[in-house]
Design an enzyme around this catalytic site. Structure first.
Site, PDB file in Angstrom:
ATOM      1  CG  ASN A 129      45.851  46.620  48.559  1.00  0.00           C
ATOM      2  OD1 ASN A 129      45.361  46.138  49.568  1.00  0.00           O
ATOM      3  ND2 ASN A 129      45.295  46.505  47.363  1.00  0.00           N
ATOM      4  CD  GLU A 192      46.190  42.586  50.486  1.00  0.00           C
ATOM      5  OE1 GLU A 192      47.234  43.264  50.338  1.00  0.00           O
ATOM      6  OE2 GLU A 192      45.080  43.086  50.765  1.00  0.00           O
ATOM      7  CG  ASP A 241      32.192  39.867  37.379  1.00  0.00           C
ATOM      8  OD1 ASP A 241      32.680  38.957  38.059  1.00  0.00           O
ATOM      9  OD2 ASP A 241      32.415  41.062  37.591  1.00  0.00           O
TER      10      ASP A 241
HETATM   11 MN    MN Z   1      44.123  44.994  50.784  1.00  0.00          MN
END
Ligand code: MN
Length: 417
Positions: A129, A192, A241
């Site tokens: 990941n 990814e 953010d």
């Molecule tokens: Mn992922």
């Protein structure tokens, strides 16, 4: 990263990573700034690497009109990475985190934060990941890391269940396609890096780390190897953010550094929180989901999260309207496709959804509030919306600003022959 780097502004004067660089990045929000001379640090900094929608699309080899089909094609045709033995990202070893020019961005931030880092980890069952995580520099060898309840969180929870740390590598200074892929919400188990390869039309070259059992892109500028410590949580935040407001302090995991490797002459990538680049990497990867959701109920042309809505809270969708009701059905589907979206406007295909003035024109001339609105009360929205109630409970609005099919002649745009 360096193959995609365009130095719009070269900053030769010495600058401080404490507030000063953040201010310059904000003042040059649509330009890439290259800081040659960082106070107290030998490593130069590139900020606002992908400062506009047009730029990141060009860096990935597409256009803003074609981005969504381009990404969906890549998702359907992943290209596995290849392993190499020698890599630029391992040309030298850095002593500790204090050698990195990590920016302190805003007044109330908890400290210097790495905001451009992709964290790569492996799970025995789910494989690799890669995802974005903000990381607070605690000392020379420890980072506080925000791990939202997604894939890395699952990997870490499973490692903790085995009583083990989770080995990770945080990579800084990557090609925009790799960053985009890491920001994309693939299902659990999706790699990814294989998506990045598909976007680049060339497999990503990966190299095994020196101290952890993780592979990283060989072309990275800087790689921080380490492990998330089981059973350890410390205060993390405040941090700004996408809405430009402060996220709260939470108990979050700690990354203990085991080695930092880098290119011989690394460039550090600075990503300004709440800046255009932050919004681009958060918002753009969500747009294909909105497009796909609308595509199930109407003939969708394009979809985006608008800049004024922080590329997160507001969406615009264009459709080829075939029957009355398509507009509101599209609005409802869009809100479900991106659950953080609060307001969405649906327009006809002659309206440019990237132009706020054209969206307002559609609202002004093609919309009646009593007839063309859906209101969804008391549902979970975005935790990033400061106006939401406790638990991110919000009211969503879908707006159908498409032409009425029974009166098309009244909308005819006058032309000069
Ligand atoms: Mn992922």
């Amino acid at each position: 990263m360096r193959s995609a780097l365009e130095k719009d502004v070269v900053w030769e004067e010495p600058v401080s990573p404490r507030f000063e660089m953040a201010r310059i990045l904000l003042e040059n929000r649509d330009r890439t700034v290259f800081f040659e001379n960082v106070e107290g640090c030998d490593i130069p900094v590139a900020g606002n690497l992908s400062p506009t929608r047009e730029r990141i699309c060009a860096q990935m080899g597409t256009t803003k009109e074609d981005l969504i089909p381009f990404v969906l094609r890549a998702v359907e045709n992943p290209l596995e990475p290849v392993i190499v033995e020698e890599a630029p990202c391992q040309e030298r070893t850095l002593k500790d985190l204090n050698e990195l020019p990590v920016l302190t961005h805003f007044e109330k931030d908890a400290g210097p934060y790495i905001a451009s880092g992709i964290v790569i980890a492996e799970d025995p069952e789910y494989g690799r990941n890669a995802s974005f995580h903000r990381m607070l520099v605690r000392d020379g060898s420890h980072l506080g890391i925000r791990v939202v309840e997604r894939h890395l969180h699952q990997f870490f929870t499973r490692a903790e269940g085995r009583g083990e740390p989770l080995e990770v590598a945080a990579c800084i200074g990557l090609h925009p396609a790799v960053l985009f892929a890491a920001a994309y919400s693939l299902p659990l188990g999706g790699d990814e890096m294989a998506l990045a390869g598909a976007i680049l039309k060339k497999p990503v070259e990966m190299v095994r780390c020196k101290t952890v059992d993780v592979e990283v892109p060989a072309a990275a500028e800087i790689v921080i190897e380490g492990r998330l410590l089981p059973g350890v949580r410390e205060d993390e935040g405040p941090f700004v953010d996408i809405t430009g407001t402060y996220d709260i302090v939470r108990k979050q995991p700690v990354l203990e550094v085991t080695r930092i490797t880098a290119r011989r002459d690394p460039i550090y990538h600075a990503l300004l929180p709440s800046g255009a680049e932050h919004r681009i990497y958060m918002g753009l990867p969500q747009e294909p989901r909105i497009y796909a959701a609308v595509g199930k109920v109407a003939k969708v042309k394009n979809a985006c999260l608008t800049e004024g809505g922080c590329n997160w809270l507001h969406g615009a969708v264009s459709i080829h309207k075939e029957k009355e009701g398509d507009g509101l059905a599209a609005a409802k589907a869009a809100l479900e496709g991106h659950p953080s979206m609060k307001h969405v406007i649906v327009v006809d295909e002659d309206i440019d959804i990237f132009d706020p003035a054209q969206l307002e024109f559609a609202l002004a001339t093609r919309f009646q509030a009593d007839r063309d609105t859906i209101v969804v009360k008391g549902v979970k929205g975005s935790s990033l919306d400061p106006s939401a109630a406790e638990g991110a409970v919000t009211t969503k609005v879908g707006i159908d600003a498409t032409k009425r099919l029974d009166r098309l002649d009244s909308y005819e745009a006058a032309r000069i022959p």
